[in-house]
Design a protein around this motif. Structure first.
Motif, PDB file in Angstrom:
ATOM      1  N   GLY A 227       0.784  -1.227   0.000  1.00 33.78           N
ATOM      2  CA  GLY A 227       0.000   0.000   0.000  1.00 33.78           C
ATOM      3  C   GLY A 227       0.815   1.276   0.000  1.00 33.78           C
ATOM      4  N   ALA A 228       1.999   1.255  -0.623  1.00 37.01           N
ATOM      5  CA  ALA A 228       2.826   2.461  -0.673  1.00 37.01           C
ATOM      6  C   ALA A 228       2.124   3.562  -1.457  1.00 37.01           C
ATOM      7  N   GLN A 229       2.266   4.788  -0.986  1.00 36.15           N
ATOM      8  CA  GLN A 229       1.655   5.922  -1.669  1.00 36.15           C
ATOM      9  C   GLN A 229       2.491   6.392  -2.855  1.00 36.15           C
ATOM     10  N   THR A 230       3.805   6.223  -2.761  1.00 34.08           N
ATOM     11  CA  THR A 230       4.711   6.670  -3.812  1.00 34.08           C
ATOM     12  C   THR A 230       5.714   5.573  -4.124  1.00 34.08           C
ATOM     13  N   VAL A 231       5.922   5.315  -5.415  1.00 36.51           N
ATOM     14  CA  VAL A 231       6.913   4.338  -5.856  1.00 36.51           C
ATOM     15  C   VAL A 231       7.910   5.069  -6.745  1.00 36.51           C
ATOM     16  N   LEU A 232       9.174   5.050  -6.343  1.00 41.80           N
ATOM     17  CA  LEU A 232      10.238   5.696  -7.110  1.00 41.80           C
ATOM     18  C   LEU A 232      11.204   4.651  -7.645  1.00 41.80           C
ATOM     19  N   LEU A 233      11.476   4.714  -8.937  1.00 38.12           N
ATOM     20  CA  LEU A 233      12.482   3.855  -9.544  1.00 38.12           C
ATOM     21  C   LEU A 233      13.771   4.652  -9.672  1.00 38.12           C
ATOM     22  N   ASN A 234      14.840   4.071  -9.175  1.00 36.44           N
ATOM     23  CA  ASN A 234      16.130   4.754  -9.115  1.00 36.44           C
ATOM     24  C   ASN A 234      17.103   4.078 -10.073  1.00 36.44           C
ATOM     25  N   ALA A 235      17.818   4.899 -10.873  1.00 40.29           N
ATOM     26  CA  ALA A 235      18.783   4.345 -11.817  1.00 40.29           C
ATOM     27  C   ALA A 235      19.934   5.323 -12.017  1.00 40.29           C
ATOM     28  N   PRO A 236      21.152   4.808 -12.227  1.00 40.21           N
ATOM     29  CA  PRO A 236      22.267   5.703 -12.561  1.00 40.21           C
ATOM     30  C   PRO A 236      21.956   6.439 -13.865  1.00 40.21           C
ATOM     31  N   ALA A 237      22.196   7.745 -13.885  1.00 41.81           N
ATOM     32  CA  ALA A 237      21.878   8.538 -15.067  1.00 41.81           C
ATOM     33  C   ALA A 237      22.643   8.065 -16.291  1.00 41.81           C
ATOM     34  N   ALA A 238      23.828   7.463 -16.083  1.00 35.44           N
ATOM     35  CA  ALA A 238      24.665   7.051 -17.207  1.00 35.44           C
ATOM     36  C   ALA A 238      24.367   5.647 -17.712  1.00 35.44           C
ATOM     37  N   SER A 239      23.394   4.959 -17.114  1.00 34.35           N
ATOM     38  CA  SER A 239      23.112   3.578 -17.506  1.00 34.35           C
ATOM     39  C   SER A 239      22.186   3.526 -18.726  1.00 34.35           C
ATOM     40  N   LYS A 240      22.716   3.067 -19.849  1.00 37.88           N
ATOM     41  CA  LYS A 240      21.912   2.953 -21.064  1.00 37.88           C
ATOM     42  C   LYS A 240      20.878   1.834 -20.936  1.00 37.88           C
ATOM     43  N   SER A 241      21.240   0.758 -20.258  1.00 37.72           N
ATOM     44  CA  SER A 241      20.299  -0.360 -20.113  1.00 37.72           C
ATOM     45  C   SER A 241      19.107   0.061 -19.255  1.00 37.72           C
ATOM     46  N   ALA A 242      19.363   0.826 -18.195  1.00 42.46           N
ATOM     47  CA  ALA A 242      18.269   1.303 -17.347  1.00 42.46           C
ATOM     48  C   ALA A 242      17.371   2.253 -18.118  1.00 42.46           C
ATOM     49  N   ALA A 243      17.977   3.145 -18.890  1.00 41.13           N
ATOM     50  CA  ALA A 243      17.196   4.111 -19.662  1.00 41.13           C
ATOM     51  C   ALA A 243      16.263   3.395 -20.635  1.00 41.13           C
ATOM     52  N   GLY A 244      16.745   2.318 -21.254  1.00 42.45           N
ATOM     53  CA  GLY A 244      15.920   1.571 -22.194  1.00 42.45           C
ATOM     54  C   GLY A 244      14.717   0.945 -21.527  1.00 42.45           C
ATOM     55  N   PHE A 245      14.910   0.380 -20.328  1.00 49.31           N
ATOM     56  CA  PHE A 245      13.784  -0.243 -19.628  1.00 49.31           C
ATOM     57  C   PHE A 245      12.807   0.808 -19.120  1.00 49.31           C
ATOM     58  N   LEU A 246      13.319   1.885 -18.566  1.00 46.61           N
ATOM     59  CA  LEU A 246      12.447   2.911 -17.994  1.00 46.61           C
ATOM     60  C   LEU A 246      11.531   3.536 -19.043  1.00 46.61           C
ATOM     61  N   LYS A 247      11.970   3.566 -20.278  1.00 46.39           N
ATOM     62  CA  LYS A 247      11.138   4.123 -21.343  1.00 46.39           C
ATOM     63  C   LYS A 247       9.872   3.301 -21.583  1.00 46.39           C
ATOM     64  N   THR A 248       9.873   2.055 -21.137  1.00 52.20           N
ATOM     65  CA  THR A 248       8.714   1.187 -21.357  1.00 52.20           C
ATOM     66  C   THR A 248       7.652   1.346 -20.280  1.00 52.20           C
ATOM     67  N   LEU A 249       7.930   2.144 -19.239  1.00 52.24           N
ATOM     68  CA  LEU A 249       7.013   2.265 -18.101  1.00 52.24           C
ATOM     69  C   LEU A 249       6.362   3.637 -18.070  1.00 52.24           C
ATOM     70  N   PRO A 250       5.162   3.722 -17.461  1.00 50.29           N
ATOM     71  CA  PRO A 250       4.515   5.029 -17.260  1.00 50.29           C
ATOM     72  C   PRO A 250       5.155   5.739 -16.065  1.00 50.29           C
ATOM     73  N   LEU A 251       6.034   6.686 -16.347  1.00 50.64           N
ATOM     74  CA  LEU A 251       6.804   7.353 -15.307  1.00 50.64           C
ATOM     75  C   LEU A 251       6.794   8.858 -15.491  1.00 50.64           C
ATOM     76  N   ASP A 252       6.955   9.558 -14.379  1.00 49.81           N
ATOM     77  CA  ASP A 252       7.244  10.986 -14.380  1.00 49.81           C
ATOM     78  C   ASP A 252       8.585  11.181 -13.697  1.00 49.81           C
ATOM     79  N   PHE A 253       9.415  12.062 -14.261  1.00 53.64           N
ATOM     80  CA  PHE A 253      10.677  12.364 -13.592  1.00 53.64           C
ATOM     81  C   PHE A 253      10.382  13.029 -12.255  1.00 53.64           C
ATOM     82  N   ASP A 254      11.015  12.554 -11.190  1.00 58.64           N
ATOM     83  CA  ASP A 254      10.770  13.098  -9.855  1.00 58.64           C
ATOM     84  C   ASP A 254      11.903  14.023  -9.410  1.00 58.64           C
ATOM     85  N   HIS A 255      13.107  13.494  -9.343  1.00 59.60           N
ATOM     86  CA  HIS A 255      14.241  14.319  -8.953  1.00 59.60           C
ATOM     87  C   HIS A 255      15.533  13.574  -9.273  1.00 59.60           C
ATOM     88  N   ALA A 256      16.634  14.252  -9.092  1.00 55.45           N
ATOM     89  CA  ALA A 256      17.945  13.635  -9.306  1.00 55.45           C
ATOM     90  C   ALA A 256      18.858  13.999  -8.147  1.00 55.45           C
TER      91      ALA A 256
END
Length: 288
Positions: free
Chosen positions: A99-128
């Motif tokens: 029952g979490a109110q907020t779910v944040l996915l965290n990834a290194p900004a330089a990770s190309k593999s993470a960027a590719g996966f994150l593009k497949t999800l409904p996300l809003d940028f939160d912070h860095a």
């Protein structure tokens, strides 16, 4: 989902992290202080996948009050097999039950593999956040230790006592824009277990701020560093920071911290004391 964590599995996760970081030239934030805690003591939950008798995938879920942070990885050579997608689906079931109110996915900004996966999800940028490390050469060039700060007999750092939970919660609540309940949830217990220290910053004998130190393998991380807003601008934070650096330096430890990009005053302070940016972590809010 794992139950009691084992040293063997944790070693495998460490090895997987090293492989992924070396392969992509990145630094991952796996919150090892949480991963190593016993269940029920603020421990992280985690899911793993094995292939060919090797740990091929990992996803960690870290609860911070009403918020859950998620971070994971897949072994190079085992990617594009749907391993992380499967882990994420399993993680979603856990998140829904919690029952979490907020779910944040965290990834290194330089990770190309993470960027590719994150593009497949409904996300809003939160912070860095920047990860920063103290550099003695930079400190010398910036003359950080020659800057005028409050004398040490005015600003004192001491371990928090077991009866000071309410004080820590109040400082966290005011310093990080949390409700007292959310701040209290951050503390499973004040007993100084493991490699963690809770430090009170005093000005002329009165509490003025706090910070938390976590040390492993001669690397110390400064977390939850805050000064009471009514006392800011008087050099208390700078004095506390420099004293912490001096203490850890005497112990032969490196000093690290994290700072949000939307906190320019803190970033300026850290840079003026000799900290340099080593990595950047991006956080995305899941809106699915």
């Amino acid at each position: 989902m794992t139950g009691l964590t084992t040293h063997e599995t944790l070693r495998e996760i460490e090895e997987l992290q090293r492989r992924c970081e070396e392969f992509e030239g990145i630094s991952m934030k796996l919150n090892w202080d949480s991963l190593r805690r016993e269940p029920g003591g603020g421990a992280a939950e985690w899911l793993v996948t094995y292939e060919d008798e090797l740990l091929a995938g990992f996803i960690g879920l870290y609860s911070f009050g009403s918020e859950i942070e998620v971070c994971g990885m897949v072994r190079p050579g085992y990617r594009r097999r749907g391993i992380f997608t499967s882990l994420w689906k399993r993680a979603q079931s856990y998140i829904a039950r919690g029952g979490a109110q907020t779910v944040l996915l965290n990834a290194p900004a330089a990770s190309k593999s993470a960027a590719g996966f994150l593009k497949t999800l409904p996300l809003d940028f939160d912070h860095a956040e920047y990860q920063m490390k103290w550099d003695e050469k930079q400190a010398a060039e910036r003359s950080a230790f020659e800057n005028k700060i409050l004398p040490d007999d005015h600003v004192i750092l001491r371990p928090a006592r077991a009866d000071e939970m309410a004080l820590l919660v109040a400082l966290d609540s005011r310093g990080f824009d949390m409700t007292p309940e959310e701040a209290a949830d951050m503390y499973d217990e004040l007993a100084m277990e493991g490699n963690t220290e809770h430090i009170i910053v005093e000005l002329d004998g009165q509490p003025a701020g706090k910070l938390r130190l976590w040390t492993e393998r001669h690397e110390t991380w400064i977390y939850a560093f805050t000064v009471d807003e009514k006392l800011r601008g008087r050099g208390i934070g700078r004095s506390a920071l420099l004293q912490t650096i001096q203490r850890e330096k005497r112990s032969g430890n490196g000093v690290n911290l994290e700072v949000s990009l939307d906190n320019p005053n803190a970033l300026k302070l850290y840079e003026s004391c000799g900290f340099v940016i080593t990595n950047k972590q991006d956080y995305f809010r899941y809106i699915g």
